[in-house]
Design a protein around this motif. Structure first.
Motif, mmCIF file in Angstrom:
data_model
loop_
_atom_site.group_PDB
_atom_site.id
_atom_site.type_symbol
_atom_site.label_atom_id
_atom_site.label_comp_id
_atom_site.label_asym_id
_atom_site.label_seq_id
_atom_site.Cartn_x
_atom_site.Cartn_y
_atom_site.Cartn_z
ATOM 1 N N ALA A 176 0.833 -1.205 0.000
ATOM 2 C CA ALA A 176 0.000 0.000 0.000
ATOM 3 C C ALA A 176 0.864 1.250 0.000
ATOM 4 N N THR A 177 2.001 1.191 0.716
ATOM 5 C CA THR A 177 2.919 2.327 0.744
ATOM 6 C C THR A 177 3.521 2.574 -0.629
ATOM 7 N N GLN A 178 3.851 1.511 -1.339
ATOM 8 C CA GLN A 178 4.385 1.643 -2.696
ATOM 9 C C GLN A 178 3.354 2.277 -3.627
ATOM 10 N N GLU A 179 2.081 1.956 -3.413
ATOM 11 C CA GLU A 179 1.016 2.582 -4.204
ATOM 12 C C GLU A 179 0.958 4.084 -3.930
ATOM 13 N N ALA A 180 1.202 4.456 -2.680
ATOM 14 C CA ALA A 180 1.228 5.878 -2.336
ATOM 15 C C ALA A 180 2.390 6.579 -3.022
ATOM 16 N N MET A 181 3.556 5.924 -3.049
ATOM 17 C CA MET A 181 4.730 6.530 -3.680
ATOM 18 C C MET A 181 4.519 6.729 -5.175
ATOM 19 N N GLU A 182 3.788 5.806 -5.801
ATOM 20 C CA GLU A 182 3.504 5.939 -7.231
ATOM 21 C C GLU A 182 2.691 7.193 -7.528
ATOM 22 N N LYS A 183 1.970 7.670 -6.533
ATOM 23 C CA LYS A 183 1.170 8.886 -6.687
ATOM 24 C C LYS A 183 1.886 10.115 -6.126
ATOM 25 N N GLY A 184 3.157 9.947 -5.775
ATOM 26 C CA GLY A 184 3.943 11.071 -5.265
ATOM 27 C C GLY A 184 3.676 11.399 -3.804
ATOM 28 N N ILE A 185 3.126 10.458 -3.052
ATOM 29 C CA ILE A 185 2.787 10.681 -1.642
ATOM 30 C C ILE A 185 3.835 10.006 -0.767
ATOM 31 N N THR A 186 4.499 10.772 0.076
ATOM 32 C CA THR A 186 5.474 10.192 0.999
ATOM 33 C C THR A 186 4.760 9.646 2.227
ATOM 34 N N VAL A 187 5.374 8.661 2.853
ATOM 35 C CA VAL A 187 4.788 8.029 4.043
ATOM 36 C C VAL A 187 5.834 8.019 5.153
ATOM 37 N N ASN A 188 5.532 8.699 6.260
ATOM 38 C CA ASN A 188 6.379 8.694 7.445
ATOM 39 C C ASN A 188 5.712 7.848 8.512
ATOM 40 N N ALA A 189 6.508 7.278 9.401
ATOM 41 C CA ALA A 189 5.965 6.383 10.417
ATOM 42 C C ALA A 189 6.498 6.753 11.797
ATOM 43 N N ILE A 190 5.589 6.782 12.770
ATOM 44 C CA ILE A 190 5.962 6.974 14.171
ATOM 45 C C ILE A 190 5.560 5.714 14.930
ATOM 46 N N GLY A 191 6.541 5.050 15.535
ATOM 47 C CA GLY A 191 6.284 3.823 16.268
ATOM 48 C C GLY A 191 6.044 4.093 17.741
ATOM 49 N N LEU A 192 4.991 3.519 18.283
ATOM 50 C CA LEU A 192 4.627 3.707 19.684
ATOM 51 C C LEU A 192 4.776 2.396 20.444
ATOM 52 N N GLY A 193 5.347 2.463 21.620
ATOM 53 C CA GLY A 193 5.464 1.280 22.461
ATOM 54 C C GLY A 193 6.894 0.780 22.563
ATOM 55 N N SER A 194 7.051 -0.299 23.286
ATOM 56 C CA SER A 194 8.368 -0.890 23.508
ATOM 57 C C SER A 194 8.504 -2.182 22.723
ATOM 58 N N THR A 195 9.726 -2.491 22.319
ATOM 59 C CA THR A 195 9.982 -3.725 21.575
ATOM 60 C C THR A 195 9.906 -4.944 22.476
ATOM 61 N N SER A 196 10.055 -4.738 23.781
ATOM 62 C CA SER A 196 9.957 -5.859 24.719
ATOM 63 C C SER A 196 8.519 -6.251 25.004
ATOM 64 N N GLY A 197 7.583 -5.353 24.743
ATOM 65 C CA GLY A 197 6.168 -5.667 24.895
ATOM 66 C C GLY A 197 5.573 -5.145 26.186
ATOM 67 N N SER A 198 4.246 -5.042 26.180
ATOM 68 C CA SER A 198 3.513 -4.556 27.348
ATOM 69 C C SER A 198 2.111 -5.150 27.329
ATOM 70 N N PRO A 199 1.565 -5.498 28.490
ATOM 71 C CA PRO A 199 0.199 -6.024 28.525
ATOM 72 C C PRO A 199 -0.823 -4.933 28.255
ATOM 73 N N ILE A 200 -2.033 -5.342 27.874
ATOM 74 C CA ILE A 200 -3.121 -4.406 27.587
ATOM 75 C C ILE A 200 -4.044 -4.360 28.795
ATOM 76 N N PRO A 201 -4.092 -3.270 29.537
ATOM 77 C CA PRO A 201 -4.912 -3.205 30.751
ATOM 78 C C PRO A 201 -6.401 -3.158 30.440
ATOM 79 N N LEU A 202 -7.181 -3.668 31.371
ATOM 80 C CA LEU A 202 -8.641 -3.607 31.288
ATOM 81 C C LEU A 202 -9.142 -2.756 32.434
ATOM 82 N N TYR A 203 -10.043 -1.838 32.141
ATOM 83 C CA TYR A 203 -10.577 -0.918 33.149
ATOM 84 C C TYR A 203 -12.085 -1.088 33.274
#
Length: 312
Positions: A176-203
């Protein structure tokens, strides 16, 4: 005066009282109070729709709202941290148009592309993980929807900012990103979280009652997929940033936006209201001052004319 006795007699006992001046003072006071009342309402004029020309780029933020974004390895959690970053980004944009696409198992346009940053912040506040019922992480579908949201304009003035933990289980995000580039659209990415992992809390009722578990009863641990996001940024001719509590990479993203070609476009905006209370309060003050300096006695020349008339 009538309550004191016969009006003609009482009027003769007060020959220096001017009935005209009494009526004039009352009239001035009445007009002054009327103007004060209108001024206190604070009439406003000037609100109108006007067209303005602005130079800028088009930016669409693709924000992950899947359950994994509830993980608290960032403060207050991944989604909360992402919303803070977007809000700060909006404060620093100048002339650029912004749009928001949210996604989980399926994507959805939360905010069509606009220059109204205040509206963007209002829409941003309503975003939560339960806004899309279908869970999952369809990054590729989100990128394709963002491409469609730009419209059919041609030019290298468009960019997608992908904000997610990178756990993609639905489709081919790199394609999908390559399809964006074909149309001249750049794609930047911001990664959230840790590579070691974290549980998902329930409230429940604002209190944590445990963590999300799978069908076997094991605690679900969500990890940041940096390899996926790095591949997306590379295919999209953009940058990848690993966000942390101390650094969100906003300056780097702004630098990438500023590198885009700037396009001149027309936008319709409402001009600000112009307060006009002073137009009424100033004349009211003048009338009150005039009323204050008018006495209720007849002028001396009027009294003299009356005396001469009596002699005649």
């Amino acid at each position: 005066m009538k309550s004191l006795g016969d009006f003609a007699i009482v009027n003769q006992l007060m020959p220096d009282v001017s009935t005209f001046k009494m009526k004039l003072k009352f009239t001035l006071l009445l007009f002054a109070l009327s103007l004060i009342a209108i001024g206190l309402i604070n009439p406003q004029i000037g609100s109108k729709l006007r067209e303005m020309k602005r130079n800028g780029a088009d930016v669409i933020i693709a924000l992950d709202v899947s359950n994994s974004m509830k993980a608290e390895d960032l403060s207050p959690n991944r989604l909360g941290r992402a919303k803070q970053a977007i809000s700060r980004l909006l404060d620093k944009l100048e002339g650029d148009r912004i749009g928001i696409v949210i996604f989980a198992g399926e994507p959805f346009v939360q905010l069509p592309i606009t220059t109204d940053y205040a509206a963007a912040k209002l829409f941003l506040e309503t975003i939560d993980t339960d806004i899309i019922p279908t869970q999952g992480t369809a990054i590729g579908s989100a990128i394709r929807l963002a491409i469609e949201s730009f419209g059919h304009d041609i030019g290298k003035n468009k960019s997608i900012i992908l904000i997610t933990d990178g756990e993609n289980f639905e489709d081919d995000a790199v394609k999908a990103t390559q399809e964006a580039m074909e149309k001249g659209i750049t794609v930047n990415a911001i990664g959230l979280g840790s590579t070691s992992g974290s549980p998902i809390p329930l409230y429940k009722n604002g209190n944590r009652v445990g963590f999300k578990k799978d069908k076997e009863g094991n605690t679900v641990v969500t990890k940041l997929n940096e390899e996926m996001l790095q591949a997306i940024a590379s295919a999209g001719n953009g940058v990848y940033i690993h966000a942390s509590n101390s650094e969100l990479g906003l300056n780097t993203i702004l630098d990438e936006i500023n590198k885009l070609e700037k396009k001149t476009f027309e936008t319709k905006m409402y001009s600000d209201y112009d307060d006009k209370f002073y137009v009424f309060l100033f004349p009211a003050l003048c009338l009150l001052v005039i009323e204050l300096f008018i006495n209720e006695r007849k002028n001396k020349w009027v009294l003299q004319m009356n005396l001469f008339g009596d002699k005649k």
